[in-house]
Write an enzyme that holds these catalytic residues in place. Structure first.
Site, PDB file in Angstrom:
ATOM      1  N   ARG A 151       1.995  -9.775  -0.331  1.00 28.33           N
ATOM      2  CA  ARG A 151       2.385  -8.697  -1.245  1.00 28.33           C
ATOM      3  C   ARG A 151       3.416  -7.749  -0.645  1.00 28.33           C
ATOM      4  NH1 ARG A 151      -3.475  -5.530  -1.685  1.00 28.33           N
ATOM      5  NH2 ARG A 151      -2.326  -3.727  -2.395  1.00 28.33           N
ATOM      6  N   ASP A 185      -4.523  -8.060  -4.400  1.00 25.58           N
ATOM      7  CA  ASP A 185      -4.852  -9.062  -3.383  1.00 25.58           C
ATOM      8  C   ASP A 185      -5.142 -10.417  -4.015  1.00 25.58           C
ATOM      9  OD1 ASP A 185      -4.599  -7.936  -0.798  1.00 25.58           O
ATOM     10  OD2 ASP A 185      -6.246  -6.582  -1.291  1.00 25.58           O
ATOM     11  N   CYS A 216      -9.164  -2.781 -11.064  1.00 20.08           N
ATOM     12  CA  CYS A 216      -8.565  -1.660 -10.325  1.00 20.08           C
ATOM     13  C   CYS A 216      -7.241  -2.059  -9.688  1.00 20.08           C
ATOM     14  CB  CYS A 216      -9.524  -1.107  -9.281  1.00 20.08           C
ATOM     15  SG  CYS A 216      -9.904  -2.281  -7.988  1.00 20.08           S
ATOM     16  N   ARG A 263     -14.907   2.926  -2.397  1.00 24.73           N
ATOM     17  CA  ARG A 263     -14.779   1.630  -1.731  1.00 24.73           C
ATOM     18  C   ARG A 263     -14.916   1.846  -0.232  1.00 24.73           C
ATOM     19  NH1 ARG A 263      -9.490  -1.807  -2.552  1.00 24.73           N
ATOM     20  NH2 ARG A 263      -8.652  -0.289  -1.089  1.00 24.73           N
ATOM     21  N   HIS A 274       0.815  -1.219   0.000  1.00 22.91           N
ATOM     22  CA  HIS A 274       0.000   0.000   0.000  1.00 22.91           C
ATOM     23  C   HIS A 274       0.843   1.260   0.000  1.00 22.91           C
ATOM     24  CE1 HIS A 274      -3.190  -2.864   0.703  1.00 22.91           C
ATOM     25  NE2 HIS A 274      -3.791  -2.037  -0.122  1.00 22.91           N
ATOM     26  N   ARG A 295     -10.002   4.861  -2.432  1.00 23.07           N
ATOM     27  CA  ARG A 295      -9.653   4.077  -1.238  1.00 23.07           C
ATOM     28  C   ARG A 295      -9.995   4.917  -0.011  1.00 23.07           C
ATOM     29  NH1 ARG A 295      -5.020   2.499  -4.609  1.00 23.07           N
ATOM     30  NH2 ARG A 295      -4.950   0.230  -4.805  1.00 23.07           N
TER      31      ARG A 295
HETATM   32  C1  PEP Z   1      -6.294  -4.812  -5.095  1.00 22.09           C
HETATM   33  O1  PEP Z   1      -6.217  -5.604  -4.149  1.00 22.09           O
HETATM   34  O2  PEP Z   1      -5.922  -5.103  -6.247  1.00 22.09           O
HETATM   35  C2  PEP Z   1      -6.836  -3.464  -4.885  1.00 22.09           C
HETATM   36  C3  PEP Z   1      -7.035  -2.629  -5.889  1.00 22.09           C
HETATM   37  O3  PEP Z   1      -7.065  -3.082  -3.607  1.00 22.09           O
HETATM   38  P1  PEP Z   1      -5.890  -2.569  -2.628  1.00 22.09           P
HETATM   39  O4  PEP Z   1      -4.638  -2.474  -3.452  1.00 22.09           O
HETATM   40  O5  PEP Z   1      -6.321  -1.290  -2.075  1.00 22.09           O
HETATM   41  O6  PEP Z   1      -5.834  -3.681  -1.631  1.00 22.09           O
HETATM   42 MG    MG Z   2      -7.240  -5.151  -2.297  1.00 23.80          MG
END
Ligand code: PEP
Ligand code: MG
Length: 587
Positions: free
Chosen positions: A480, A470, A517, A349, A206, A313
């Site tokens: 990740r 994710d 996304c 979201r 993140h 987000r």
């Molecule tokens: C994802 O998991 O691909 C996503 C867009 O959500 P985040 O990166 O905020 O977990």
């Molecule tokens: Mg995600």
């Protein structure tokens, strides 16, 4: 603190040899400047005697950090009692009592006054005395308490740190840290930071995604480089290649300066055509939306060529990681965003807290990514969910807001939120004469269970949004954020490629809007494959849109469909990548 100098001059260092390091380029751009070594645990600053006139303020700062810590702990204690029972929350009561210990408060205040040391140093030293005592004890229970004391010390220092951060960091530096939290990056970015390097993290952590949104270069996963660099050290970082150069020689500086201006020119050129609609070579319209972390990014929305926000987000509204934003704050934020971009759509979201994101968790989870995160927290904390839904629905006066649900793994979760949306909407309509529309409901597809249920999910929601960050993490069982396994975090793994095809096909056959996304949507190599699977909507970080639109115009749908068929028949990531690279080279 290092003095501000002309960056070129500041960066030439003849005494120390140039060194190069290689990490993960996680947000593009080149930064040239002085390093600032950010050591969180120690509150991060030089030990200088306080000016007499600042002593009162320093004590004040210490007391308000105690107050803030108490507020946080009380909230955590309430959540823990509700979720796990009183037995688990006692620990937080004990920590709260410690915050009120008059002996400790007096000792710390006194030492700040007499020794003129900054609060964080005195806190560190005073708490370390206790820690030493507890750790040396033969009593197991005392030894275990040591972790709590450590926690409370960190919490108080963090709270000091939140208020003071701004004034500690000189402007225009490259921040080097072992680890950064999303909240650190947000706070630090306000000091005009040129770039970041971290020992931990990966492309889709993140922290990296936020840097992309903020257009700040970051090189992550550098092992222990933060220990080798120091404040004031001249440095270059390249967020595309993952290169870090310390003490660069003149020739290296010139080389990177040239690359920096070429990149800038490329971005300027691409932005000239960014606002034109994207179509494939055969005339099929492709829509690009923006992934937004902060509402300030909306200023660049139209010029970026985005046709709306595909992912906001909203968890970034938790400014310090624990305080739930009030309904009125949320309402103003959503309303302002929706008004700014109307009639373009805004997909908000719901708070995706937990995991490696802003933390709400009451207990330390050994494996937070598989723990209390996203929709799970919202289902357990109905007041947070209710408040957020109410704020979003009230803000939907233009009818351009949709709601996106994070971490969905079951239909019950979707039905639960839908029922709440229906109820709150009915209440709001009954109690106000506002003209508001009921927002549509979308599900993030980012957990393998949701892929298994994709037929049912696409029949139950208004749209889906594919979160490949994710989805890759959970499908491949590769954290990740974990540097050790970053080379296994592979979006072109055949399992992911086949899931993408399955998800997009189900959405198409059930007439459900599909958007991507996750980070895969901004990879030019993945683009023709996704088009070939039938995807027509992409939500990516603003700075990537112009380039992707140009890429789209290189392909015809028939060619991409053939490419997708070819990729789906390949059984290794290397084979799939080679196939995509051949295709890209031929166009
Ligand atoms: C994802 O998991 O691909 C996503 C867009 O959500 P985040 O990166 O905020 O977990
Ligand atoms: Mg995600």
């Amino acid at each position: 603190m290092p003095e501000k100098q002309h960056p070129l001059k500041a960066s030439v260092n003849t005494a120390n040899p140039e060194e190069r390091y290689s990490g993960i380029g996680a947000s593009r751009g080149i930064a040239i400047g002085d390093c600032y070594s950010f050591v969180k645990e120690q509150g991060n600053h030089e030990i200088e005697a306080l000016n007499r006139k600042d002593i009162g303020e320093e004590i004040e700062r210490f007391l308000s950090a105690l107050h803030r810590s108490e507020k946080e702990l009380k909230k955590i204690e309430r959540v823990t009692t509700r979720k796990l029972g009183k037995g688990y929350s006692d620990i937080f009561n004990a920590q709260i009592m410690m915050l009120h210990d008059p002996v400790l408060i007096e000792a710390i205040s006194n030492r700040i006054r007499t020794e003129r040391k900054p609060a964080h140093i005195v806190i560190e030293e005073e708490f370390d005395k206790y820690l030493e005592m507890f750790r040396k004890s033969d009593d197991q229970a005392f030894q275990e308490r040591a972790d709590d004391i450590h926690d409370i010390k960190d919490r108080i220092i963090r709270n000091l740190h939140i208020r003071k951060l701004h004034s500690w960091i000189p402007e225009g530096v490259i921040v080097a840290s072992h680890h950064l939290s999303p909240a650190d990056v947000v706070l630090l970015s306000r000091c005009n930071i040129k770039g970041f390097i971290t020992d931990t993290g990966g492309k889709t952590s993140h922290v990296s995604l936020i840097c992309k949104s903020l257009n700040i270069p970051i090189v992550a996963g550098l092992g222990n480089l933060s220990q080798k660099v120091s404040t004031g050290m001249p440095m270059i970082i390249d967020g595309s290649t993952g290169t870090v150069v310390t003490n660069p020689e003149q020739a290296t500086l010139e080389q990177f300066r040239t690359k920096q201006s070429e990149e800038k020119k490329h971005v300027d050129d691409a932005s000239l055509t960014a606002e034109l609609p994207a179509t494939t070579k055969c005339g099929v319209r492709i829509t690009f939306f923006a992934n937004i972390d902060f509402k300030e990014e909306l200023l660049a929305l139209r010029s970026s060529g985005a046709e709306g926000v595909g992912l906001f987000r909203s968890e970034n509204l938790f400014t310090d990681g624990t305080n739930v934003p009030k309904e009125s704050e949320q309402y103003s934020c959503y309303r302002e965003m929706a008004d700014t971009i109307a009639p373009m759509p805004l997909d908000i979201r719901l708070f995706d807290i937990g995991g490696d994101k802003l933390i709400y968790s009451a207990v330390k989870e050994l494996n937070p990514n598989l723990g209390w995160r996203g929709i799970r927290i919202l289902m357990d904390m109905p007041e947070i969910l209710d408040t957020q839904l109410r704020a979003i629905i009230r803000a939907n006066t233009n009818g351009n807001i949709d709601i996106l649900l994070p971490m969905i793994m079951s239909l019950e979760e979707i039905r639960h939120v839908r029922a709440m949306v229906d109820r709150i909407y009915a209440e709001l309509i009954a109690e106000t004469d506002l003209q508001i529309d009921k927002p549509g409901l979308g599900a993030m597809i980012e957990v393998p269970a949701a892929v298994e249920l994709i037929e049912e999910i696409t029949r139950c929601v208004d749209f889906i949004s594919i979160g490949t960050n994710d989805l890759t993490q959970y499908t491949l069982a590769v954290d990740r954020n974990n540097v050790i396994v970053q080379d296994l975090f592979e979006k072109f793994h055949p399992a992911i490629i086949r899931q993408m095809h399955r998800i997009i096909s189900a959405a198409r056959s059930n007439h459900c809007r599909a958007i991507i996304c996750g980070d895969m949507g901004s990879d030019p190599l993945a683009l023709p494959f996704l088009l070939g699977c039938g995807l027509r909507r992409f939500s990516v970080v603003i700075s990537e849109i112009a380039d992707l639109k140009t890429e789209v115009s290189r392909y015809s749908i028939t060619e991409t469909e053939a490419l997708a068929r070819e990729c789906l028949a390949i059984d290794t990531a290397a084979g799939i990548k080679a196939c995509l690279e051949r295709f890209q080279a031929a166009h």
